[in-house]
Motif scaffolding. Structure first.
Motif, PDB file in Angstrom:
ATOM      1  N   UNK A   8       0.964  -1.021   0.001  1.00 37.83           N
ATOM      2  CA  UNK A   8       0.051  -0.048   0.022  1.00 37.83           C
ATOM      3  C   UNK A   8       1.003   1.188   0.056  1.00 37.83           C
ATOM      4  N   UNK A   9       2.124   1.305   0.695  1.00 34.62           N
ATOM      5  CA  UNK A   9       2.817   2.295   0.815  1.00 34.62           C
ATOM      6  C   UNK A   9       3.699   2.585  -0.654  1.00 34.62           C
ATOM      7  N   UNK A  10       4.132   1.536  -1.308  1.00 35.11           N
ATOM      8  CA  UNK A  10       4.497   1.533  -2.686  1.00 35.11           C
ATOM      9  C   UNK A  10       3.627   2.029  -3.572  1.00 35.11           C
ATOM     10  N   UNK A  11       2.268   1.625  -3.320  1.00 33.98           N
ATOM     11  CA  UNK A  11       1.385   1.986  -4.562  1.00 33.98           C
ATOM     12  C   UNK A  11       1.088   3.642  -4.241  1.00 33.98           C
ATOM     13  N   UNK A  12       1.055   4.009  -2.967  1.00 33.50           N
ATOM     14  CA  UNK A  12       0.986   5.502  -2.676  1.00 33.50           C
ATOM     15  C   UNK A  12       2.126   6.393  -3.543  1.00 33.50           C
ATOM     16  N   UNK A  13       3.157   5.766  -2.985  1.00 35.25           N
ATOM     17  CA  UNK A  13       4.412   6.581  -3.478  1.00 35.25           C
ATOM     18  C   UNK A  13       4.655   6.692  -4.983  1.00 35.25           C
ATOM     19  N   UNK A  14       4.442   5.493  -5.745  1.00 34.40           N
ATOM     20  CA  UNK A  14       4.599   5.427  -7.012  1.00 34.40           C
ATOM     21  C   UNK A  14       3.303   5.435  -7.932  1.00 34.40           C
ATOM     22  N   UNK A  15       2.547   6.646  -7.981  1.00 32.89           N
ATOM     23  CA  UNK A  15       1.627   6.716  -8.985  1.00 32.89           C
ATOM     24  C   UNK A  15       0.352   6.773  -8.065  1.00 32.89           C
ATOM     25  N   UNK A  16       0.349   6.914  -6.801  1.00 34.52           N
ATOM     26  CA  UNK A  16      -0.968   6.842  -5.983  1.00 34.52           C
ATOM     27  C   UNK A  16      -1.888   5.843  -6.524  1.00 34.52           C
ATOM     28  N   UNK A  17      -1.232   4.528  -6.279  1.00 33.88           N
ATOM     29  CA  UNK A  17      -2.061   3.382  -6.977  1.00 33.88           C
ATOM     30  C   UNK A  17      -2.668   2.680  -5.676  1.00 33.88           C
ATOM     31  N   UNK A  18      -3.400   1.840  -5.995  1.00 32.08           N
ATOM     32  CA  UNK A  18      -4.070   0.818  -4.899  1.00 32.08           C
ATOM     33  C   UNK A  18      -2.847  -0.413  -4.616  1.00 32.08           C
ATOM     34  N   UNK A  19      -2.842  -1.099  -3.407  1.00 33.52           N
ATOM     35  CA  UNK A  19      -2.020  -2.195  -2.997  1.00 33.52           C
ATOM     36  C   UNK A  19      -2.294  -3.278  -4.121  1.00 33.52           C
ATOM     37  N   UNK A  20      -3.624  -3.474  -4.513  1.00 38.36           N
ATOM     38  CA  UNK A  20      -3.837  -4.403  -5.487  1.00 38.36           C
ATOM     39  C   UNK A  20      -3.085  -4.353  -6.827  1.00 38.36           C
ATOM     40  N   UNK A  21      -2.904  -3.227  -7.336  1.00 38.31           N
ATOM     41  CA  UNK A  21      -2.090  -2.726  -8.398  1.00 38.31           C
ATOM     42  C   UNK A  21      -0.736  -2.903  -8.328  1.00 38.31           C
ATOM     43  N   UNK A  22      -0.245  -2.933  -7.136  1.00 33.96           N
ATOM     44  CA  UNK A  22       1.200  -3.212  -6.850  1.00 33.96           C
ATOM     45  C   UNK A  22       1.419  -4.755  -6.962  1.00 33.96           C
ATOM     46  N   UNK A  23       0.465  -5.328  -6.445  1.00 35.51           N
ATOM     47  CA  UNK A  23       0.453  -7.072  -6.684  1.00 35.51           C
ATOM     48  C   UNK A  23       0.366  -7.425  -7.862  1.00 35.51           C
ATOM     49  N   UNK A  24      -0.593  -6.933  -8.916  1.00 30.33           N
ATOM     50  CA  UNK A  24      -0.514  -6.973 -10.156  1.00 30.33           C
ATOM     51  C   UNK A  24       0.593  -6.765 -10.931  1.00 30.33           C
ATOM     52  N   UNK A  25       1.475  -5.764 -10.760  1.00 27.95           N
ATOM     53  CA  UNK A  25       2.653  -5.233 -11.434  1.00 27.95           C
ATOM     54  C   UNK A  25       3.767  -6.576 -10.910  1.00 27.95           C
ATOM     55  N   UNK A  26       3.770  -6.930  -9.651  1.00 30.11           N
ATOM     56  CA  UNK A  26       4.790  -7.912  -9.335  1.00 30.11           C
ATOM     57  C   UNK A  26       4.328  -9.227 -10.059  1.00 30.11           C
ATOM     58  N   UNK A  27       3.115  -9.490 -10.198  1.00 30.58           N
ATOM     59  CA  UNK A  27       2.843 -10.836 -11.017  1.00 30.58           C
ATOM     60  C   UNK A  27       3.252 -10.563 -12.463  1.00 30.58           C
ATOM     61  N   UNK A  28       3.193  -9.468 -13.174  1.00 27.34           N
ATOM     62  CA  UNK A  28       3.581  -8.981 -14.723  1.00 27.34           C
ATOM     63  C   UNK A  28       5.166  -9.162 -14.620  1.00 27.34           C
ATOM     64  N   UNK A  29       5.738  -8.635 -13.601  1.00 25.91           N
ATOM     65  CA  UNK A  29       7.136  -8.578 -13.925  1.00 25.91           C
ATOM     66  C   UNK A  29       7.781 -10.069 -13.546  1.00 25.91           C
ATOM     67  N   UNK A  30       7.118 -10.754 -12.851  1.00 29.29           N
ATOM     68  CA  UNK A  30       7.473 -12.193 -12.599  1.00 29.29           C
ATOM     69  C   UNK A  30       7.436 -13.022 -13.511  1.00 29.29           C
TER      70      UNK A  30
END
Length: 143
Positions: free
Chosen positions: A65-87
């Motif tokens: 949630x903090x990473x999402x807020x820092x990078x682009x004011x995104x939700x924590x689920x967006x961060x988890x989706x980003x991790x899945x895409x990069x993996x």
């Protein structure tokens, strides 16, 4: 595919700014504003932001949630989706330029962590290249 989870312990050797600077050094047409405040969904903005999310979770910089807020004011689920895409991109075996870029950024970030752990003198930006200077990181847009 391994699910990334923040363990509650922050990495004391790396922070969001370090990740941002290393990623911006590889994407010269991008600014800090594009990563942190832009609402753009274009590929040239989305992919570097996803890299920041991924490396933030990989190195345990802070919670999703903090990473999402820092990078682009995104939700924590967006961060988890980003991790899945990069993996998924990282698991490709063939000569993929994005995979090579991910590996290169991972080496740069791990070298920053190693140098800070050893209290050695280090290149703050984690890069060995002479063409990247602090000025090019602050003034990203080409003239």
């Amino acid at each position: 595919m391994r699910r990334m989870k923040h363990n509650g312990k922050n990495n004391i050797y790396l922070n969001e700014v370090d990740i941002e600077r290393v990623v911006l050094s590889k994407f010269v047409n991008l600014t800090s504003y594009d990563l942190r405040a832009s609402r753009s969904r274009k590929e040239e903005v989305r992919f570097p932001r996803q890299l920041c999310h991924y490396f933030g979770m990989l190195y345990g910089v802070s919670s999703s949630s903090r990473l999402g807020t820092y990078f682009g004011k995104r939700d924590h689920t967006t961060v988890l989706h980003s991790c899945k895409v990069i993996q998924r991109l990282r698991s490709l075996r063939f000569g993929n330029k994005k995979r090579e870029l991910i590996e290169e950024l991972d080496r740069a970030l791990s070298s920053i962590v190693q140098c800070r752990k050893n209290n050695a003198e280090f290149d703050y930006y984690g890069l060995q290249s002479a063409d990247v200077s602090p000025q090019t990181l602050y003034y990203q847009r080409p003239m």
